[in-house]
Write a protein that holds these residues in place. Sequence first.
Motif, PDB file in Angstrom:
ATOM      1  N   GLY A 175      -1.565   6.606  -6.675  1.00 30.02           N
ATOM      2  CA  GLY A 175      -2.505   7.414  -5.920  1.00 30.02           C
ATOM      3  C   GLY A 175      -3.347   6.602  -4.945  1.00 30.02           C
ATOM      4  N   VAL A 176      -4.016   7.334  -4.066  1.00 29.67           N
ATOM      5  CA  VAL A 176      -4.765   6.707  -2.977  1.00 29.67           C
ATOM      6  C   VAL A 176      -5.998   5.964  -3.485  1.00 29.67           C
ATOM      7  CG1 VAL A 176      -6.107   7.173  -0.897  1.00 29.67           C
ATOM      8  CG2 VAL A 176      -3.939   8.357  -1.271  1.00 29.67           C
ATOM      9  N   SER A 177      -6.763   6.562  -4.384  1.00 27.46           N
ATOM     10  CA  SER A 177      -8.024   5.958  -4.813  1.00 27.46           C
ATOM     11  C   SER A 177      -7.819   4.626  -5.525  1.00 27.46           C
ATOM     12  CB  SER A 177      -8.791   6.920  -5.733  1.00 27.46           C
ATOM     13  OG  SER A 177      -9.144   8.088  -5.036  1.00 27.46           O
ATOM     14  N   ARG A 178      -6.867   4.589  -6.451  1.00 29.50           N
ATOM     15  CA  ARG A 178      -6.603   3.336  -7.167  1.00 29.50           C
ATOM     16  C   ARG A 178      -6.028   2.280  -6.225  1.00 29.50           C
ATOM     17  NH1 ARG A 178      -4.587   6.714 -11.774  1.00 29.50           N
ATOM     18  NH2 ARG A 178      -6.115   6.574 -13.457  1.00 29.50           N
ATOM     19  N   THR A 179      -5.189   2.712  -5.302  1.00 29.29           N
ATOM     20  CA  THR A 179      -4.631   1.770  -4.332  1.00 29.29           C
ATOM     21  C   THR A 179      -5.736   1.189  -3.466  1.00 29.29           C
ATOM     22  OG1 THR A 179      -2.526   2.954  -4.267  1.00 29.29           O
ATOM     23  CG2 THR A 179      -3.018   1.499  -2.422  1.00 29.29           C
ATOM     24  N   MET A 180      -6.653   2.040  -3.012  1.00 28.83           N
ATOM     25  CA  MET A 180      -7.782   1.557  -2.209  1.00 28.83           C
ATOM     26  C   MET A 180      -8.599   0.536  -2.987  1.00 28.83           C
ATOM     27  SD  MET A 180      -9.497   1.551   0.575  1.00 28.83           S
ATOM     28  CE  MET A 180      -9.047   3.001   1.532  1.00 28.83           C
ATOM     29  N   GLU A 181      -8.844   0.815  -4.261  1.00 29.56           N
ATOM     30  CA  GLU A 181      -9.626  -0.117  -5.074  1.00 29.56           C
ATOM     31  C   GLU A 181      -8.948  -1.481  -5.149  1.00 29.56           C
ATOM     32  OE1 GLU A 181     -10.631  -1.193  -9.666  1.00 29.56           O
ATOM     33  OE2 GLU A 181      -9.626   0.708  -9.237  1.00 29.56           O
ATOM     34  N   SER A 234       0.424   3.594  -3.248  1.00 25.80           N
ATOM     35  CA  SER A 234      -0.117   4.938  -2.995  1.00 25.80           C
ATOM     36  C   SER A 234       0.745   6.012  -3.637  1.00 25.80           C
ATOM     37  CB  SER A 234      -0.220   5.196  -1.491  1.00 25.80           C
ATOM     38  OG  SER A 234      -1.153   4.339  -0.889  1.00 25.80           O
ATOM     39  N   THR A 240       0.823  -1.205   0.000  1.00 24.93           N
ATOM     40  CA  THR A 240       0.000   0.000   0.000  1.00 24.93           C
ATOM     41  C   THR A 240       0.863   1.264   0.000  1.00 24.93           C
ATOM     42  OG1 THR A 240      -0.225  -0.262   2.406  1.00 24.93           O
ATOM     43  CG2 THR A 240      -2.051  -1.025   1.039  1.00 24.93           C
TER      44      THR A 240
END
Length: 264
Positions: free
Chosen positions: A157-163, A153, A149
């Motif tokens: 980026g955060v959003s794609r990593t979260m997905e 990140s 992560t």
Amino acid sequence: MELQKLIYTVENGVAIVTMNYMKNLNAIDEQMADELMYVVDAAEKDPNVKVLVLKGSDRAFSAGGDIGYFYQLIQAGGEVNMDGLIAKVGIVADGLKKMSKMVITSVCGAAAGAGVSLALGGDFMICADNAKFILAFVNIGLVPDTGATYLLSKAIGVSRTMELAATGRPLGADEAKALGLAYKVTTPEELDEVTMKFARKLAAGPLLSYKNIKKQIYDANYSDYKQWLDNTEIPTQRECAASMDFQEGCKAFIEKRKAVFEGK
């Protein structure tokens, strides 16, 4: 150290580390982690090594953690404590980024769990068009480890990593290239040739320049990497590994059924 799960060779300035334990698709256990720590340190200290290549087999790069081993512990009523293993792979992950030599990861087939993290751990990733990256931790009630992560990140980026972390969906080679994670995509048949051609090119390049480019990038982006691995990754994985959801996830995976998680 006698290597049992890795093959380590040095050819014309290029150190080649081949994960070679296909019995469990190069899953990373403590022995594999010990051997990886050893070869990363050896390559860094060896003046004959100018570039490091990390690869798996044509069937798989690495399946990540050894879920079968975790399942056996759970069935026997034992505690699953991953702190030691995660600490060791954290040393490997930080070592690859901190290394003064360029690191190329060469990926064919599946890279799952911690295998994704190792694939991302180099400076350049070259993969076959059949490569598939799966942050599968969530499917057994765990969190990504080996720096996944953190690295993702910063890279996508955060959003794609979260997905990717929260859904565990597979990421193919072309998408990895489009996201900037893969430097180059080729065929499985040509992967070794393409990787080694690039490795030899780097080995013949301005090594002092490469060393200091890596230092600049490390200090700008990864200076707190080891601290994050120790103070965030290990405790979060420890909490998940002690959960009933993790036990259910392991059992469901081995028993080939859908897991029923309860958030406990």
